[in-house]
Design an enzyme around this catalytic site. Sequence first.
Site, short mmCIF file in Angstrom:
data_model
loop_
_atom_site.label_atom_id
_atom_site.label_comp_id
_atom_site.label_asym_id
_atom_site.label_seq_id
_atom_site.Cartn_x
_atom_site.Cartn_y
_atom_site.Cartn_z
N ASN A 139 3.23 30.37 37.63
CA ASN A 139 2.58 30.10 37.14
C ASN A 139 2.61 28.15 37.62
O ASN A 139 3.46 27.77 38.37
CB ASN A 139 1.44 29.36 35.83
CG ASN A 139 0.76 28.77 35.94
OD1 ASN A 139 -0.26 29.43 36.35
ND2 ASN A 139 0.72 27.21 35.75
N GLU A 143 -1.48 32.27 42.28
CA GLU A 143 -2.13 30.58 43.58
C GLU A 143 -1.05 30.88 44.48
O GLU A 143 -1.66 30.50 45.43
CB GLU A 143 -1.13 29.66 42.60
CG GLU A 143 -2.20 29.25 41.30
CD GLU A 143 -1.16 30.28 39.85
OE1 GLU A 143 -1.92 29.82 38.77
OE2 GLU A 143 -0.51 30.98 40.07
N ASP A 148 -8.42 8.90 34.74
CA ASP A 148 -8.76 10.14 35.18
C ASP A 148 -10.09 10.08 35.96
O ASP A 148 -9.95 8.99 36.32
CB ASP A 148 -8.99 11.07 34.25
CG ASP A 148 -8.67 12.74 34.21
OD1 ASP A 148 -9.00 12.51 35.51
OD2 ASP A 148 -7.88 13.03 32.94
#
Length: 418
Positions: free
Chosen positions: A133, A196, A243
């Site tokens: 991952n 990915e 964020d």
Amino acid sequence: MGLREFMNELKERGDLVEIDDPVSSDLDACRIAREIERPILFKNLSGMRACINLISSREILSRVLGVEPDKIAPRLADLPLKGEVRIVDDSPAREVIRRADLSTLPIMRFFERDGGAYITAGIIVTEFDGVRNASFHRMMVIGKNKVVARLVPPRHTYMLHKKAKEQGKGLKVGIVIGPDPVILFAAATRVEPGREFEYASALRGGPVELFRLDNGICVPHAEIVLEGEIERDECAREGPFVDITGTYDRVRLEPVITLDKIYHREDPIYHSIIPGGMEHQLLMGVPYEPVILRGVRHVADARNVILTRGGCTYLHAAISIRKVREGDGKNAIIAAFAAAPSLKQVVVVDEDIDILDPIELEYAIATRVRWDEDLVMVRGARGSSLDPSAAEDGTSTKVGIDATKPLGRRGAFERVTS
């Protein structure tokens, strides 16, 4: 294309700002980057080269992806998820290998209330039980060779770490900083588990090469790679951190990563992403545009999707459809909310409206919407944890606006063009 080649291309196009003067990685670099809002190469950021605002516009991202800015979602929605990944024996990232010491890197503190200095452009690569991952995680420095990483449940890194813990193990990692920008985008995209780098190969139109770290993890070529392990049981407080909405996320207990080695090129370029900045928003939001487009295609003839900048490239979407039946616009709204649950507002327009132009979108709302008929409101729906207006239980009210022309009265909405 590597990071250096991409930055050379930015320079040749006149997009790159180069700063020769020494700049501190503590607050100063963020202040400068927010003022300039263009790709920057700091030649002396706390003693090292560093780039900020690398992908600072949709136009630059479109060049990374090799597509026009208004064709990103259609191109990605139709891209086959297949590509070639090769394991190679060596890498420019192995030019220097040394014991991990994070104080030697220009890791930035961005804002006054930040919990510490943060690695924000680090891609964590993990492998467990034969599954690989690669994904972004913010990492706050808590020691010379330790960071605390935000692992969001139930995303893949979180699940792999959970599985490793259940077997009494930590999770080995390689943290990649400064790879090919295509790999940045691929790591930000949620694809099938472990694919990915195949997706990056499909985007690039050529193979992606990985090399093996001494702990066995295979990572792509990059400017800097950190080798270590997510501890089985050790946690620490992570945050505060700004964020995507430009507001502070809450502090949580998160897993600690202990680092053993740093691999890097000679005179490496450190990459940092400004929290809540345009690069953060584009890399986090744009991968959802093809997801929404594919979802809406099930119920309407959807042509394009954009997550708008005013909605932090995350919370608000504009969708273009070719309307063939009454009700297509409202169906598109419902399908968009289903495809991307973080969405808070959706506007659906006809093909003649340029969804990349906020004035055009407002025009469609002003001239084509009857509020008593064309508004869809969903109360008590689960939204984004990043929306500061959401209730404590994570719910919010979602709004859809059907700004399409009635099929039987299209002539009344025809616009003069000459």
